[in-house]
Design a protein around this motif. Structure first.
Motif, PDB file in Angstrom:
ATOM      1  N   CYS A  69       0.827  -1.214   0.000  1.00 17.63           N
ATOM      2  CA  CYS A  69       0.000   0.000   0.000  1.00 17.63           C
ATOM      3  C   CYS A  69       0.858   1.260   0.000  1.00 17.63           C
ATOM      4  CB  CYS A  69      -0.934  -0.007   1.201  1.00 17.63           C
ATOM      5  SG  CYS A  69      -2.135  -1.349   1.150  1.00 17.63           S
ATOM      6  N   VAL A  70       1.908   1.283   0.804  1.00 14.46           N
ATOM      7  CA  VAL A  70       2.815   2.438   0.828  1.00 14.46           C
ATOM      8  C   VAL A  70       3.493   2.586  -0.526  1.00 14.46           C
ATOM      9  CG1 VAL A  70       4.958   3.325   1.851  1.00 14.46           C
ATOM     10  CG2 VAL A  70       3.173   2.378   3.320  1.00 14.46           C
ATOM     11  N   TYR A  71       3.918   1.473  -1.088  1.00 20.77           N
ATOM     12  CA  TYR A  71       4.604   1.472  -2.377  1.00 20.77           C
ATOM     13  C   TYR A  71       3.681   1.994  -3.492  1.00 20.77           C
ATOM     14  CZ  TYR A  71       7.816  -0.315  -5.919  1.00 20.77           C
ATOM     15  OH  TYR A  71       8.690  -0.430  -6.959  1.00 20.77           O
ATOM     16  N   GLN A 102      -5.132  10.015 -12.630  1.00 20.61           N
ATOM     17  CA  GLN A 102      -5.100   8.944 -13.619  1.00 20.61           C
ATOM     18  C   GLN A 102      -4.697   7.627 -12.973  1.00 20.61           C
ATOM     19  OE1 GLN A 102      -5.335   8.969 -17.271  1.00 20.61           O
ATOM     20  NE2 GLN A 102      -6.537  10.767 -16.797  1.00 20.61           N
ATOM     21  N   TYR A 103      -5.139   6.561 -13.568  1.00 27.76           N
ATOM     22  CA  TYR A 103      -4.732   5.193 -13.205  1.00 27.76           C
ATOM     23  C   TYR A 103      -5.053   4.831 -11.758  1.00 27.76           C
ATOM     24  CZ  TYR A 103      -2.269   5.710 -17.598  1.00 27.76           C
ATOM     25  OH  TYR A 103      -1.973   5.936 -18.899  1.00 27.76           O
ATOM     26  N   ASN A 104      -6.185   5.308 -11.256  1.00 26.35           N
ATOM     27  CA  ASN A 104      -6.581   4.961  -9.896  1.00 26.35           C
ATOM     28  C   ASN A 104      -6.797   3.465  -9.754  1.00 26.35           C
ATOM     29  OD1 ASN A 104      -6.561   7.652  -9.120  1.00 26.35           O
ATOM     30  ND2 ASN A 104      -8.658   7.956  -9.781  1.00 26.35           N
ATOM     31  N   GLY A 105      -7.466   2.855 -10.713  1.00 27.98           N
ATOM     32  CA  GLY A 105      -7.730   1.419 -10.662  1.00 27.98           C
ATOM     33  C   GLY A 105      -6.453   0.602 -10.664  1.00 27.98           C
ATOM     34  N   LEU A 106      -5.498   1.017 -11.463  1.00 26.56           N
ATOM     35  CA  LEU A 106      -4.217   0.318 -11.535  1.00 26.56           C
ATOM     36  C   LEU A 106      -3.523   0.303 -10.180  1.00 26.56           C
ATOM     37  CD1 LEU A 106      -1.886  -0.851 -13.449  1.00 26.56           C
ATOM     38  CD2 LEU A 106      -0.994   1.466 -13.332  1.00 26.56           C
ATOM     39  N   PHE A 107      -3.430   1.456  -9.540  1.00 28.24           N
ATOM     40  CA  PHE A 107      -2.698   1.536  -8.281  1.00 28.24           C
ATOM     41  C   PHE A 107      -3.474   0.941  -7.120  1.00 28.24           C
ATOM     42  CE2 PHE A 107      -0.584   4.957 -10.725  1.00 28.24           C
ATOM     43  CZ  PHE A 107       0.670   4.366 -10.769  1.00 28.24           C
ATOM     44  N   ILE A 108      -4.779   1.114  -7.087  1.00 25.33           N
ATOM     45  CA  ILE A 108      -5.587   0.470  -6.045  1.00 25.33           C
ATOM     46  C   ILE A 108      -5.515  -1.042  -6.207  1.00 25.33           C
ATOM     47  CG2 ILE A 108      -7.944   0.112  -5.204  1.00 25.33           C
ATOM     48  CD1 ILE A 108      -8.453   3.082  -5.900  1.00 25.33           C
ATOM     49  N   GLY A 109      -5.613  -1.504  -7.446  1.00 26.95           N
ATOM     50  CA  GLY A 109      -5.495  -2.935  -7.710  1.00 26.95           C
ATOM     51  C   GLY A 109      -4.133  -3.470  -7.322  1.00 26.95           C
ATOM     52  N   PHE A 110      -3.073  -2.699  -7.606  1.00 26.45           N
ATOM     53  CA  PHE A 110      -1.727  -3.137  -7.238  1.00 26.45           C
ATOM     54  C   PHE A 110      -1.593  -3.261  -5.723  1.00 26.45           C
ATOM     55  CE2 PHE A 110       2.702  -2.771  -6.147  1.00 26.45           C
ATOM     56  CZ  PHE A 110       3.311  -3.613  -7.066  1.00 26.45           C
ATOM     57  N   ALA A 111      -2.108  -2.287  -4.988  1.00 24.19           N
ATOM     58  CA  ALA A 111      -2.025  -2.319  -3.520  1.00 24.19           C
ATOM     59  C   ALA A 111      -2.791  -3.517  -2.965  1.00 24.19           C
ATOM     60  CB  ALA A 111      -2.558  -1.019  -2.929  1.00 24.19           C
ATOM     61  N   MET A 112      -4.007  -3.716  -3.459  1.00 21.39           N
ATOM     62  CA  MET A 112      -4.814  -4.838  -2.968  1.00 21.39           C
ATOM     63  C   MET A 112      -4.218  -6.175  -3.389  1.00 21.39           C
ATOM     64  SD  MET A 112      -8.644  -3.319  -3.514  1.00 21.39           S
ATOM     65  CE  MET A 112      -9.415  -4.847  -3.084  1.00 21.39           C
ATOM     66  N   GLY A 113      -3.844  -6.281  -4.648  1.00 21.24           N
ATOM     67  CA  GLY A 113      -3.275  -7.530  -5.147  1.00 21.24           C
ATOM     68  C   GLY A 113      -1.954  -7.855  -4.487  1.00 21.24           C
ATOM     69  N   GLY A 114      -1.118  -6.834  -4.251  1.00 18.12           N
ATOM     70  CA  GLY A 114       0.152  -7.063  -3.572  1.00 18.12           C
ATOM     71  C   GLY A 114      -0.041  -7.563  -2.156  1.00 18.12           C
ATOM     72  N   THR A 115      -0.985  -6.970  -1.457  1.00 18.68           N
ATOM     73  CA  THR A 115      -1.273  -7.397  -0.089  1.00 18.68           C
ATOM     74  C   THR A 115      -1.809  -8.826  -0.074  1.00 18.68           C
ATOM     75  OG1 THR A 115      -1.731  -5.121   0.542  1.00 18.68           O
ATOM     76  CG2 THR A 115      -2.565  -6.844   1.996  1.00 18.68           C
ATOM     77  N   LEU A 116      -2.747  -9.123  -0.969  1.00 17.70           N
ATOM     78  CA  LEU A 116      -3.288 -10.486  -1.030  1.00 17.70           C
ATOM     79  C   LEU A 116      -2.231 -11.486  -1.479  1.00 17.70           C
ATOM     80  CD1 LEU A 116      -6.818  -9.750  -2.517  1.00 17.70           C
ATOM     81  CD2 LEU A 116      -6.261 -10.430  -0.176  1.00 17.70           C
ATOM     82  N   GLY A 117      -1.346 -11.060  -2.383  1.00 23.86           N
ATOM     83  CA  GLY A 117      -0.276 -11.941  -2.831  1.00 23.86           C
ATOM     84  C   GLY A 117       0.688 -12.289  -1.717  1.00 23.86           C
ATOM     85  N   GLY A 133       1.023 -10.910  -7.161  1.00 25.99           N
ATOM     86  CA  GLY A 133      -0.310 -10.433  -6.780  1.00 25.99           C
ATOM     87  C   GLY A 133      -0.513  -8.980  -7.135  1.00 25.99           C
ATOM     88  N   GLY A 134       0.531  -8.169  -6.968  1.00 28.99           N
ATOM     89  CA  GLY A 134       0.444  -6.751  -7.311  1.00 28.99           C
ATOM     90  C   GLY A 134       0.190  -6.534  -8.793  1.00 28.99           C
ATOM     91  N   PHE A 135       0.927  -7.259  -9.642  1.00 30.61           N
ATOM     92  CA  PHE A 135       0.719  -7.096 -11.083  1.00 30.61           C
ATOM     93  C   PHE A 135      -0.648  -7.624 -11.525  1.00 30.61           C
ATOM     94  CE2 PHE A 135       5.431  -6.725 -11.334  1.00 30.61           C
ATOM     95  CZ  PHE A 135       5.446  -5.455 -11.893  1.00 30.61           C
ATOM     96  N   MET A 136      -1.075  -8.744 -10.948  1.00 28.30           N
ATOM     97  CA  MET A 136      -2.407  -9.261 -11.298  1.00 28.30           C
ATOM     98  C   MET A 136      -3.501  -8.304 -10.820  1.00 28.30           C
ATOM     99  SD  MET A 136      -1.760 -13.370 -10.635  1.00 28.30           S
ATOM    100  CE  MET A 136      -3.187 -13.476  -9.659  1.00 28.30           C
TER     101      MET A 136
END
Length: 157
Positions: A69-71, A102-117, A133-136
């Motif tokens: 999330c910080v990243y 811009q790219y809110n979905g990309l970064f929110i998805g990266f934070a969530m996916g990274g945490t879940l990964g 997980g972050g990239f997915m």
């Protein structure tokens, strides 16, 4: 774009690059504290050696879960703030309001996916699991954002 690359290197450096010193120092401090408390560097070392169980054993997951999330926030904020500054310089005389982020979905998805990964992809260790997980999650967030914008925001771009 350069500010986002600096934030990819180390969270907070992109903010320092564009002059957001307070946010930059806070993000660097957060990165340092999380890195030390989670034993992130040791986990990275074991992961690159293929010693995934040792990487899992040495990692403090309660601290590591903050890192994606910080990243992601660091990169998102640096990119969008630099974009706002660049647009503001060319549009200030017109009195136009700054563009939306811009790219809110990309970064929110990266934070969530990274945490879940980090949590669920333990077969390849917390580091590679977080990256995968972050990239997915980032790809999924980007697609969802585009679909939502296409459905609800036609003609507003």
């Amino acid at each position: 774009m350069i500010s986002a690359l600096w934030s990819i290197a180390i969270p907070g450096f992109g903010q320092l690059y564009i002059g957001d010193y307070l946010i930059g120092v806070v993000l660097i401090a957060l990165e340092f504290v999380i890195n030390v408390k989670a034993s992130l560097n040791l986990s990275i070392l074991y992961s690159f050696r293929g010693q995934f169980q040792q990487a899992i054993d040495v990692t403090d997951f309660q601290w590591l879960l903050f890192y994606p999330c910080v990243y992601a926030y660091s990169v998102w904020q640096a990119y969008n703030r630099a974009r706002e500054i660049n647009r503001g310089l060319s549009q200030a005389e017109e009195g136009r309001v700054f563009a939306n982020t811009q790219y809110n979905g990309l970064f929110i998805g990266f934070a969530m996916g990274g945490t879940l990964g980090v949590i669920y992809i333990c077969g390849i260790g917390p580091i590679f699991g977080g990256i995968l997980g972050g990239f997915m999650g980032g790809l999924t967030g980007y697609v969802v954002e585009r679909l939502v914008k296409g459905m609800f925001c036609k003609g507003q771009d």
